[in-house]
Enzyme design. Structure first.
Site, PDB file in Angstrom:
ATOM      1  N   GLY A  29      40.737  31.376  37.075  1.00  0.00           N
ATOM      2  CA  GLY A  29      42.404  31.950  36.523  1.00  0.00           C
ATOM      3  C   GLY A  29      42.523  33.410  36.510  1.00  0.00           C
ATOM      4  O   GLY A  29      41.517  33.892  36.782  1.00  0.00           O
ATOM      5  N   ASN A  30      42.972  33.923  35.337  1.00  0.00           N
ATOM      6  CA  ASN A  30      43.617  34.911  34.704  1.00  0.00           C
ATOM      7  C   ASN A  30      44.445  34.516  32.988  1.00  0.00           C
ATOM      8  O   ASN A  30      45.018  33.639  32.719  1.00  0.00           O
ATOM      9  CB  ASN A  30      44.761  36.023  35.389  1.00  0.00           C
TER      10      ASN A  30
END
Length: 220
Positions: A29-30
């Protein structure tokens, strides 16, 4: 009408990250929190638009309940949701931080440590902005975001043309702009490659300025 320039308009916005599963408990993810996209959704609603917001996981939520929200987790879910809504949209603003890659073979059981390196093969996710750019009709406005850490202007201009956008919002992450922060500074780049710098302000104010630009310069 003067106070509600987007009355009768449908605005599609996406926001937040995507999470691409490795196994049932881990993901790629981020750090996106969705704050910029949600600020845009709230501002578009204030200007009279009917807003559809497609929102990634772990994102902030709009304060107003009048915004229709579709929750998604992965880039493929984001693609399906955006494509389903795009045909009806007068304006689409793609502010989400969509993962470029996903694990090729997510597993159904938690991966245990085995005392050796773990290799995860990644495959490219679809380019949602480019897909909408291909499907776009003459009377639709498509706005993309470009998060760049180097050669920002050059990369953003290339993205604008390649993906058939009407406007690109160039964002360079710093301690006071980008993921998680309440403030932002961006550069708007239009089809003629005019560049308009929006100085550091709250994301709510940046959202107002982006929508003001769209309303006054992109004939919606």
């Amino acid at each position: 009408k003067a106070g509600l320039p987007l009355r009768g308009k449908k605005v599609l916005i996406n926001a937040g990250p995507t999470y691409e599963p490795i196994d049932p408990v881990r993901f790629i993810g981020n750090h996106s929190t969705g704050k910029m996209g949600v600020a845009l959704a709230e501002e578009a609603h204030k200007l009279g638009a009917e807003v559809k917001l497609i929102l990634g996981p772990n994102s902030v939520l709009p304060k107003t309940t009048a915004i229709a929200i579709t929750r998604i987790s992965t880039a493929l879910e984001m693609q399906a949701a955006c494509e389903a809504e795009f045909g009806d949209a007068d304006i689409a603003i793609l502010a989400a931080a969509i993962a470029d890659y996903r694990p090729a073979n997510p597993v159904t059981e938690k991966i245990k440590k085995a005392g050796s390196p773990l290799k995860i093969e990644l495959v490219e996710n679809p380019d949602i902005l480019a897909g909408l750019g291909k499907a776009k009709s003459e009377n639709q406005v498509l706005v993309g975001f470009a998060l760049e850490t180097n050669n920002g202007l050059e990369n953003a201009v290339a993205k604008l043309h390649k993906k058939n956008c009407d406007l690109i919002v160039l964002n360079t992450p710093t301690a006071v702009s980008g993921f998680g922060s309440d403030t932002n500074e961006v550069t708007l780049i239009d089809r003629k490659e005019n560049k308009i710098k929006l100085e550091l302000k709250s994301k709510a104010h940046i959202a107002q300025e982006i929508l003001h630009h769209i309303i006054h310069n992109l004939s919606v």
